[in-house]
Design an enzyme around this catalytic site. Structure first.
Site, PDB file in Angstrom:
ATOM      1  N   SER A  90       0.854  -1.193   0.000  1.00 33.66           N
ATOM      2  CA  SER A  90       0.000   0.000   0.000  1.00 33.66           C
ATOM      3  C   SER A  90       0.891   1.246   0.000  1.00 33.66           C
ATOM      4  CB  SER A  90      -0.956  -0.032   1.190  1.00 33.66           C
ATOM      5  OG  SER A  90      -1.979   0.928   1.032  1.00 33.66           O
ATOM      6  N   ASP A 123      -9.103  -6.114  -4.877  1.00 35.29           N
ATOM      7  CA  ASP A 123      -8.740  -4.788  -4.372  1.00 35.29           C
ATOM      8  C   ASP A 123      -9.526  -3.709  -5.104  1.00 35.29           C
ATOM      9  OD1 ASP A 123      -7.456  -2.488  -3.450  1.00 35.29           O
ATOM     10  OD2 ASP A 123      -5.448  -3.329  -3.650  1.00 35.29           O
ATOM     11  N   HIS A 127      -8.355  -4.833  -0.598  1.00 29.82           N
ATOM     12  CA  HIS A 127      -7.020  -4.259  -0.457  1.00 29.82           C
ATOM     13  C   HIS A 127      -6.256  -4.849   0.726  1.00 29.82           C
ATOM     14  CE1 HIS A 127      -3.873  -1.251  -0.889  1.00 29.82           C
ATOM     15  NE2 HIS A 127      -4.023  -0.906   0.383  1.00 29.82           N
ATOM     16  N   ARG A 135     -11.434   7.012   9.214  1.00 27.53           N
ATOM     17  CA  ARG A 135     -11.041   5.604   9.209  1.00 27.53           C
ATOM     18  C   ARG A 135     -12.159   4.723   8.656  1.00 27.53           C
ATOM     19  NH1 ARG A 135      -6.547   2.559   8.926  1.00 27.53           N
ATOM     20  NH2 ARG A 135      -6.631   0.683  10.206  1.00 27.53           N
TER      21      ARG A 135
END
Length: 344
Positions: free
Chosen positions: A136, A294, A324, A206
């Site tokens: 990532s 993803d 992901h 988040r």
């Protein structure tokens, strides 16, 4: 038997891509294992956006004794990113007036983070890393690290990361940044100086991010339409749990800075508008890994990077329903690809 230690190094006169010069930057890092006599067994691990230096914890199935990145065999280093909140200079570090940097902390780039780690490389006396590995945001950092000086990188593993962010990723990042900025306790990033903390904004950011980390089919299968209360779904409870975990350990302004760095990342910047030309100085022995489900960085976008890298490039697609986060949860598949790559 592997050894582990935590260290902080000070680097003088570091200038960011935005033109800000720090008198001193501190970089915090952990090491695992032992550096051999000819310093040829070093591996640099690059953490993701909200990761930290404890690589054997957040990547426990990949890094550690007997794992693919075997800390009994390799000397493993994991440094906290510039602008982070785990020991490296960031917005909660002390400014010259004795208060936290807060809103005065400069914009940082993925390239800044990689350049700071090149400084650490010099301090550690490592001429060439056996490998630089990241997933990532860590994958973007690994790519930039190799591009800055491929003589420092024998092998580069880029996992679930592209050459540049596109409109969809920019849009998701914008919503996360706005969630924090619109929290009245954010105060433009100066919340610590006045004793406040934008818990709600960071938590919402988040939750938005987590919807890109997990695949829709995965969420549907795990939670369906089940409820915990009349107006409270199980998937809502799950997202609330993710928000509480992050707000308990992460700095909101660091989150904004690092999100922007990944949003703005483009290896072509300052190099060439042509991707192949921009990547021409990259490491010439690369592993590029994408995750089949993803939806943050789709396999096609990661493959686009792989097709334009120079030299020997192995592109693997990990089959996972998770999304992901498969680069973290599918440890066995990631380990198999890395083990083969590191020893070939």
């Amino acid at each position: 038997m592997t050894t582990q230690s935590t260290s902080v190094e000070s680097i003088l006169g570091f200038t960011t891509d935005s033109g800000h010069t720090f008198g001193t930057v501190e970089i915090a890092y952990e090491t695992f294992g032992t550096l051999n006599a000819d310093r040829s067994n070093a591996i640099l691990i690059e953490h993701a956006l909200t990761g930290d230096t404890r690589a054997t914890e957040w990547w426990s199935g990949v890094v550690g004794p007997g794992q693919a990145i075997d800390t009994n065999e390799y000397f493993v280093v994991c440094a906290n990113a510039l602008g982070g909140c785990s020991g490296t200079t960031g917005p909660q570090s002390t400014f010259s007036d004795g208060l936290p940097y807060g809103s005065r902390f400069p914009t940082v780039t993925i390239r800044d983070m990689a350049r700071l780690e090149h400084n650490l490389t010099q301090i550690l006396g490592i001429e060439t890393w056996h490998a630089v590995v990241g997933g990532s945001m860590g994958g973007a950092r690994a790519l930039e690290f190799g591009l800055l000086d491929r003589r420092k990188t024998r092998k580069c593993a880029i996992i679930a990361a592209p050459a540049f962010a596109e409109a969809d990723q920019i849009a998701w990042a914008m919503m996360q940044e706005r969630a924090i900025e619109l929290d009245p306790d954010y105060c433009s990033g100066d919340y610590t100086a006045i004793g406040r903390f934008p818990t709600a904004g960071l938590g919402l950011a988040r939750q938005i991010a987590h919807l890109t980390y997990r695949n829709d089919a995965d969420l549907n299968q795990r939670f369906s339409r089940r409820r915990r209360a009349a107006d409270y779904y199980e998937v809502t409870s799950y997202l609330d749990h993710q928000a509480k975990k992050l707000t308990a350990r992460f700095d909101p302004h660091s989150y904004v800075l690092l999100t922007r760095a990944l949003r703005d990342h483009d290896v072509r910047t300052g190099r060439s508008a042509d991707l192949r030309t921009a990547l021409s100085e990259a490491c010439t022995d690369s592993l590029v890994v994408s995750v089949s489900s993803d939806r943050l960085f789709p396999p096609s976008q990661v493959e686009h990077l792989a097709r334009h890298l120079p030299g020997k490039v192995d592109h693997r697609v990990i089959d996972s329903p998770v999304g992901h986060d498969g680069f973290l949860t599918e440890a066995a598949a990631v380990s198999a690809a890395l083990r083969e790559f590191l020893t070939r």
